[in-house]
Enzyme design. Sequence first.
Site: not given
Lengths: 423, 423
Positions: A95, A116, A139, A162, A199, A241, A244, A265, A318
Site C-alpha cells: 500500500g 517483494d 507485485k 523475500n 512487519n 538505527c 537503537c 485481518c 545498541c
Amino acid sequence: METELKGILDDLKFLQNSFLDPSQQALIDKMRSRVDNVTNLAKSGTMHRAKVKELSAEVVDSNPYSRLMALQRMGIVENYERIRHFSVAIVGIGGVGSVAAEMLTRCGIGRLLLYDYDKVELANMNRLFFRPEQVGMTKTDAAVQTLSDINPDVVLESYTLNITTVQGFETFTSSLRNKSFSPNKEGSGVALVLSCVDNYEARMVVNQACNELNQTWMESGVSENAVSGHIQLLIPGETACFACAPPLVVASGVDERTLKREGVCAASLPTTMGVVAGLLVQNSLKYLLNFGQVTPYLGYNALKDFFPTMEMKPNPQCSNSACLERQKEYILAKPARDAAAREKMSAEVLTEGPLHEENEWNISVVDDNDLTINDTRCSGALPEGLTHELPIADEFEKLPAAESSNDADDLEDLKRQLEALNA
Amino acid sequence: METELKGILDDLKFLQNSFLDPSQQALIDKMRSRVDNVTNLAKSGTMHRAKVKELSAEVVDSNPYSRLMALQRMGIVENYERIRHFSVAIVGIGGVGSVAAEMLTRCGIGRLLLYDYDKVELANMNRLFFRPEQVGMTKTDAAVQTLSDINPDVVLESYTLNITTVQGFETFTSSLRNKSFSPNKEGSGVALVLSCVDNYEARMVVNQACNELNQTWMESGVSENAVSGHIQLLIPGETACFACAPPLVVASGVDERTLKREGVCAASLPTTMGVVAGLLVQNSLKYLLNFGQVTPYLGYNALKDFFPTMEMKPNPQCSNSACLERQKEYILAKPARDAAAREKMSAEVLTEGPLHEENEWNISVVDDNDLTINDTRCSGALPEGLTHELPIADEFEKLPAAESSNDADDLEDLKRQLEALNA
C-alpha cells in the site's frame, strides 16, 4: 500481440498469392481488414510515450517534465535534472511502497529497485496502484508493467524475493552494492533505500543491510487500525538505527486491546497509505535534491490530523554491532566535519553579495553538545502523541535489578510486561 | 475487439472447409492458433472483477472489502457499509481531484459525480492517476475508464463541462439536486462536494452553488510552487464561506515575487498532490462515516513538514447574499439545536453503564459565546504559518476612513495596496 497480428497478416498475404477462387480471395480481403481493425484497437489501448533524452523545461502540453522543471525556475530546487542520476531501492511494494514507486517514477527518478515476494490479490484493491486485472501477478511484475507504461525513462529492476531468507538477503545486499548504473558514486550503488514493509522482522533485516553498507534509508509504517502512520530517516552512525530504540508508534487514541483479536485481518485505507507514501517521497526528494528541511521523524494521527516530529540519536549500547561501528566512524570523523564546516563558513563570508541559501553538502555548524551520542530511551522524553510500540527494554531490565522479587505487586507487573513482550 | 477476433476465426474455419491444398490447410491451422493467442492476450489485459452485492468482512484474499470492513471490527468506524449510500461530487479531476476520486472508489463509495472540461496531456504525467495512453481523452472519460475497472460497484457520473459558464453552472447545480440515487435524502442529492479546482473563479462558483443549495463542501488547493497546500471544510451558515474571508495560503517561505513570472507554468509534484488528496478524502471519510475529528482547516507546508490548523466563523458582512441567508437560518435554528443537545445529554446520563463516545448526529453542547458569528478577518489572528492570499479588504477600507489623505506616506501605502489588489 503486435507480432502475432503481423504474422497473421503475412500468412493471409501469402495465401492470397497462392491458387484460390474469387470467393476465397474475397474472404481473405475481409479477414485482412478485420486484422487491421484489431491491430488499431490493440494500439489505441497500449499507446506508449517515447523515451526522453534530456529533461526539458519547455512549457508545452506534450512535455511530461515541464511542471517538474518549473520547480527549478521557481527557485525551489537548484538542479532538478540531477534526479536522473539517482537510484532508489524500495522494499515492500504494498500500500505504501507501490505508491512511493509511482511517485518517484512520475518525478523521473533515474533507477528504481523493487523488492517483494507477494502476489496481487483482490483484497489489495482498497489501496491505490494495483488494478483488478493484475490479480495473480507478482507485485514486482505488476509494478514494472504499470510503471514502465507511465514513464519509460526510468530504469526498473524488480526482485521477486523475500529479504528475510538467507538467499534473499544475499541478493538484496548484492543488488544494493551493484554500481553499474553510477560507477563513480561513493558507497553503495543506490542513493536511498525506502522501507515500506509491514512487519518488524523485515525492518530489522533492512536495518542490518543498511548498517553494514553504511546506507542512508527511510522507514515508513502504518498502524494495523489504518488511522496512523509515520516516516523516519536513518543515517547509520548519525541517527538512531532501528535497533537503537524500540519502534515508536503514533498514538491513535484507540484502545490497543481491541486491535489484536484473533482472526481479524489488519485494516487499511488508501488515504492513510497515500498520505504516508506522499510524506515519504517528499522527504526523499528533499534529501536527494537538497531543498527544504529533511524531517528526521514525522508521525501522522489521522483521527486528529496531528503530526508529531522528533529527532533520535544513536544508542551507544545498541545491540547491532554494525551500528556501533558506524557510530565509532561518525565520532572519528568529527574533526574533519568541523574543519569542513569552518571552511565552508569562511568561504561564505568571503563571497561578495548575499549569503548562499543553498547547502549542497548538507553541512551545518553544530554545537558540541548536539554531537553527544545520546539514547532517547534513557531520557524517556517522547513528544506528545508518540508512544513506544514495545515495552522499553531499559525499564524492563531495571525492575529485577532494583529490588529482589519479594513484592507480589512487582512480580505481577513483571508478568504483565513479559506478556506484553510476547504478545 | 473480441467480435472481430471471433469473426476472423469463423472466416478461417469456413475457408478450411472449402477446396484447399494441404499446404494451404496447414497455413490456416497456423493462423487459427495465432488468432487464439491474440484472443488470450486481449483477455488477460481486460479481466475485470464482478460486482459485489453486499460488503463482506470475510478475511479471504478474493474479498476487495475485507480490509475496509476491518475498520468496523477494530472499532474505528461504527458502520462502514453506510459508505455505499453516499454520493460525492468532485469538481476538477486534476492532480488532487483524480486521486481523491480513486481513493473514494477504492473505499467503495456509492456514487461519484465528476466534473471537468479539460483533456489529458503528457504534461499531466508528473501527477498520479492518468496514464500516457489516455492522452487526448477528456479527463472525465479517462477517469471513468480507470475507476470503473478498479471498482465496478461505484456508480460513476461524468460531466464534461466548465462550471464557470452559465450553461455549465446550470447543469452542475441540477446534477447536485438530482435525488434519484437516494430519494429519501434530505437536502440535495449528494452528501458532499469536493472542490479540487486550480483557480479562484471556479472556487467562487462552487461556493455560490453550495451556499444556494445549503450544501456542505470541502475546498482543497496546492500552491503554484508545489510545496504547500490546504484543505478546508465549509458548512453554509455555520463556518466561513469562501467569500467570507480572503483565501488563506500556507506560507512556504519562498519569495512570492519569484512565483508569478511571465511564461512560467506552475510547478507541481505527485507528492504534494497525493498528500493533499489523502488529507481531503480522509477528512471526507471522517465526516461521512462519523469517526475521529473532522478538521475545519488544515495546511501543509512541505518544506518544513508543518501542518497548521484553524477554525473560521462566517462573516456577517459577507458579500454573498446566499451565505447571509444561511447564517440567518443557522442563528434561527439555535434553540432547536440547544434543545436537541440537552435531550441527547440527559438521554446519555440516564443510560446505564459507560457514556456513549459516538455522536451520530454530530451534536455538541456549545457555549453561547462560541455561537457568536465572528469574522476571523477582524481579529487578524491567524495561526503560525498561514497568511492571506489576497490583501485584507477591511484593512484596505479602514485606511481612507481613519484619516483624510493628507499624509504622503498614507497615499503611498494606499497605492501599494491598490497595486497589490490589482496584481
